[in-house]
Write a protein that holds these residues in place. Sequence first.
Motif, PDB file in Angstrom:
ATOM      1  N   ARG A  29      10.006 -28.387  25.763  1.00  0.00           N
ATOM      2  CA  ARG A  29      10.397 -28.502  27.172  1.00  0.00           C
ATOM      3  C   ARG A  29      11.648 -29.372  27.335  1.00  0.00           C
ATOM      4  O   ARG A  29      12.576 -29.012  28.061  1.00  0.00           O
ATOM      5  CB  ARG A  29       9.245 -29.057  27.996  1.00  0.00           C
ATOM      6  CG  ARG A  29       9.568 -29.147  29.479  1.00  0.00           C
ATOM      7  CD  ARG A  29       8.339 -29.459  30.298  1.00  0.00           C
ATOM      8  NE  ARG A  29       8.653 -29.593  31.695  1.00  0.00           N
ATOM      9  CZ  ARG A  29       8.829 -28.607  32.541  1.00  0.00           C
ATOM     10  NH1 ARG A  29       8.714 -27.361  32.124  1.00  0.00           N
ATOM     11  NH2 ARG A  29       9.108 -28.830  33.803  1.00  0.00           N
ATOM     12  N   ARG A  32      14.694 -27.528  26.037  1.00  0.00           N
ATOM     13  CA  ARG A  32      15.071 -26.433  26.952  1.00  0.00           C
ATOM     14  C   ARG A  32      15.772 -26.980  28.183  1.00  0.00           C
ATOM     15  O   ARG A  32      16.826 -26.479  28.592  1.00  0.00           O
ATOM     16  CB  ARG A  32      13.812 -25.636  27.353  1.00  0.00           C
ATOM     17  CG  ARG A  32      14.113 -24.543  28.373  1.00  0.00           C
ATOM     18  CD  ARG A  32      12.885 -23.733  28.707  1.00  0.00           C
ATOM     19  NE  ARG A  32      11.836 -24.462  29.398  1.00  0.00           N
ATOM     20  CZ  ARG A  32      11.839 -24.727  30.715  1.00  0.00           C
ATOM     21  NH1 ARG A  32      12.854 -24.352  31.475  1.00  0.00           N
ATOM     22  NH2 ARG A  32      10.831 -25.368  31.261  1.00  0.00           N
ATOM     23  N   ARG A  35      19.265 -28.140  27.691  1.00  0.00           N
ATOM     24  CA  ARG A  35      20.228 -27.034  27.616  1.00  0.00           C
ATOM     25  C   ARG A  35      20.389 -26.322  28.965  1.00  0.00           C
ATOM     26  O   ARG A  35      21.157 -25.381  29.077  1.00  0.00           O
ATOM     27  CB  ARG A  35      19.765 -26.027  26.555  1.00  0.00           C
ATOM     28  CG  ARG A  35      20.048 -26.516  25.154  1.00  0.00           C
ATOM     29  CD  ARG A  35      19.349 -25.658  24.113  1.00  0.00           C
ATOM     30  NE  ARG A  35      19.596 -26.126  22.776  1.00  0.00           N
ATOM     31  CZ  ARG A  35      19.135 -27.254  22.253  1.00  0.00           C
ATOM     32  NH1 ARG A  35      18.386 -28.047  22.982  1.00  0.00           N
ATOM     33  NH2 ARG A  35      19.407 -27.594  21.019  1.00  0.00           N
ATOM     34  N   TRP A  37      18.308 -24.357  30.384  1.00  0.00           N
ATOM     35  CA  TRP A  37      17.807 -22.988  30.276  1.00  0.00           C
ATOM     36  C   TRP A  37      16.510 -22.863  31.050  1.00  0.00           C
ATOM     37  O   TRP A  37      15.682 -23.769  31.052  1.00  0.00           O
ATOM     38  CB  TRP A  37      17.508 -22.617  28.826  1.00  0.00           C
ATOM     39  CG  TRP A  37      18.697 -22.381  27.957  1.00  0.00           C
ATOM     40  CD1 TRP A  37      20.003 -22.330  28.325  1.00  0.00           C
ATOM     41  CD2 TRP A  37      18.671 -22.156  26.547  1.00  0.00           C
ATOM     42  NE1 TRP A  37      20.801 -22.094  27.230  1.00  0.00           N
ATOM     43  CE2 TRP A  37      20.011 -21.983  26.128  1.00  0.00           C
ATOM     44  CE3 TRP A  37      17.666 -22.092  25.595  1.00  0.00           C
ATOM     45  CZ2 TRP A  37      20.360 -21.735  24.801  1.00  0.00           C
ATOM     46  CZ3 TRP A  37      18.000 -21.853  24.276  1.00  0.00           C
ATOM     47  CH2 TRP A  37      19.333 -21.663  23.884  1.00  0.00           C
ATOM     48  N   ALA A  39      12.836 -20.887  31.466  1.00  0.00           N
ATOM     49  CA  ALA A  39      11.881 -20.383  30.468  1.00  0.00           C
ATOM     50  C   ALA A  39      12.227 -18.945  30.093  1.00  0.00           C
ATOM     51  O   ALA A  39      12.119 -18.557  28.930  1.00  0.00           O
ATOM     52  CB  ALA A  39      10.458 -20.491  30.997  1.00  0.00           C
ATOM     53  N   LEU A  42      15.206 -19.007  27.626  1.00  0.00           N
ATOM     54  CA  LEU A  42      14.762 -19.376  26.285  1.00  0.00           C
ATOM     55  C   LEU A  42      13.984 -18.230  25.650  1.00  0.00           C
ATOM     56  O   LEU A  42      14.182 -17.910  24.478  1.00  0.00           O
ATOM     57  CB  LEU A  42      13.905 -20.647  26.315  1.00  0.00           C
ATOM     58  CG  LEU A  42      13.278 -21.063  24.987  1.00  0.00           C
ATOM     59  CD1 LEU A  42      14.318 -21.182  23.881  1.00  0.00           C
ATOM     60  CD2 LEU A  42      12.502 -22.354  25.160  1.00  0.00           C
ATOM     61  N   ARG A  50       8.616 -15.501  29.205  1.00  0.00           N
ATOM     62  CA  ARG A  50       8.600 -16.833  29.834  1.00  0.00           C
ATOM     63  C   ARG A  50       7.189 -17.386  29.859  1.00  0.00           C
ATOM     64  O   ARG A  50       6.982 -18.601  29.809  1.00  0.00           O
ATOM     65  CB  ARG A  50       9.202 -16.799  31.236  1.00  0.00           C
ATOM     66  CG  ARG A  50       8.415 -16.000  32.243  1.00  0.00           C
ATOM     67  CD  ARG A  50       9.120 -15.976  33.608  1.00  0.00           C
ATOM     68  NE  ARG A  50       8.439 -15.124  34.543  1.00  0.00           N
ATOM     69  CZ  ARG A  50       7.407 -15.504  35.292  1.00  0.00           C
ATOM     70  NH1 ARG A  50       6.971 -16.738  35.212  1.00  0.00           N
ATOM     71  NH2 ARG A  50       6.832 -14.660  36.119  1.00  0.00           N
ATOM     72  N   ILE A  53       6.680 -19.089  26.600  1.00  0.00           N
ATOM     73  CA  ILE A  53       7.367 -20.381  26.622  1.00  0.00           C
ATOM     74  C   ILE A  53       6.512 -21.401  27.360  1.00  0.00           C
ATOM     75  O   ILE A  53       6.330 -22.535  26.889  1.00  0.00           O
ATOM     76  CB  ILE A  53       8.770 -20.269  27.274  1.00  0.00           C
ATOM     77  CG1 ILE A  53       9.659 -19.274  26.523  1.00  0.00           C
ATOM     78  CG2 ILE A  53       9.421 -21.643  27.404  1.00  0.00           C
ATOM     79  CD1 ILE A  53       9.901 -19.589  25.069  1.00  0.00           C
ATOM     80  N   GLU A  57       4.965 -24.877  25.849  1.00  0.00           N
ATOM     81  CA  GLU A  57       5.245 -26.165  26.479  1.00  0.00           C
ATOM     82  C   GLU A  57       3.966 -26.878  26.909  1.00  0.00           C
ATOM     83  O   GLU A  57       3.929 -28.108  26.987  1.00  0.00           O
ATOM     84  CB  GLU A  57       6.189 -25.979  27.663  1.00  0.00           C
ATOM     85  CG  GLU A  57       7.599 -25.612  27.241  1.00  0.00           C
ATOM     86  CD  GLU A  57       8.556 -25.426  28.401  1.00  0.00           C
ATOM     87  OE1 GLU A  57       8.130 -25.488  29.577  1.00  0.00           O
ATOM     88  OE2 GLU A  57       9.760 -25.217  28.137  1.00  0.00           O
ATOM     89  N   VAL A  71      11.050 -20.132  18.825  1.00  0.00           N
ATOM     90  CA  VAL A  71      11.475 -20.987  19.936  1.00  0.00           C
ATOM     91  C   VAL A  71      12.128 -22.258  19.396  1.00  0.00           C
ATOM     92  O   VAL A  71      13.195 -22.660  19.862  1.00  0.00           O
ATOM     93  CB  VAL A  71      10.274 -21.307  20.864  1.00  0.00           C
ATOM     94  CG1 VAL A  71      10.586 -22.463  21.802  1.00  0.00           C
ATOM     95  CG2 VAL A  71       9.883 -20.063  21.661  1.00  0.00           C
ATOM     96  N   LEU A  75      16.117 -23.446  19.825  1.00  0.00           N
ATOM     97  CA  LEU A  75      16.482 -24.722  20.429  1.00  0.00           C
ATOM     98  C   LEU A  75      17.064 -25.714  19.428  1.00  0.00           C
ATOM     99  O   LEU A  75      17.524 -26.792  19.809  1.00  0.00           O
ATOM    100  CB  LEU A  75      15.249 -25.349  21.095  1.00  0.00           C
ATOM    101  CG  LEU A  75      14.742 -24.626  22.342  1.00  0.00           C
ATOM    102  CD1 LEU A  75      13.381 -25.171  22.748  1.00  0.00           C
ATOM    103  CD2 LEU A  75      15.742 -24.739  23.484  1.00  0.00           C
TER     104      LEU A  75
END
Length: 115
Positions: A29, A32, A35, A37, A39, A42, A50, A53, A57, A71, A75
């Motif tokens: 998390r 992400r 960045r 982004w 979900a 990513l 998503r 994701i 998380e 993932v 990242l």
Amino acid sequence: MSEAAMGREAIDLVPYARDAATLMGANVRIARLNRRWTAAELGAHAGCSRHTIAAIEQGKPTVAFGHVLNVCAALGIPLFVPGRDELARLTRAQQEAVRLMPNRVMPKAAPSNDF
């Protein structure tokens, strides 16, 4: 709908594994969000949804291990060692060690109480 109803078996994690899953989820998390982004973005980079994701998380143990690896790779989260070269070297060394191990092991015989 529960995970069991969806065909997923509930996994009861030991405390160490539960803490690791929670830590992994927090790391994902944070990376992400750093960045900027979503979900969904990513998920597009990692080849998953998503919802996957979100489950990662949240530290849910039912997420496919391959999704977690993809993932983390998307990242740039190191899993085992700092660099790709070192990971490749360790992987080769471990594969060689596994190759030298027997294909199966015999269980240890229970001690006999027959004196």
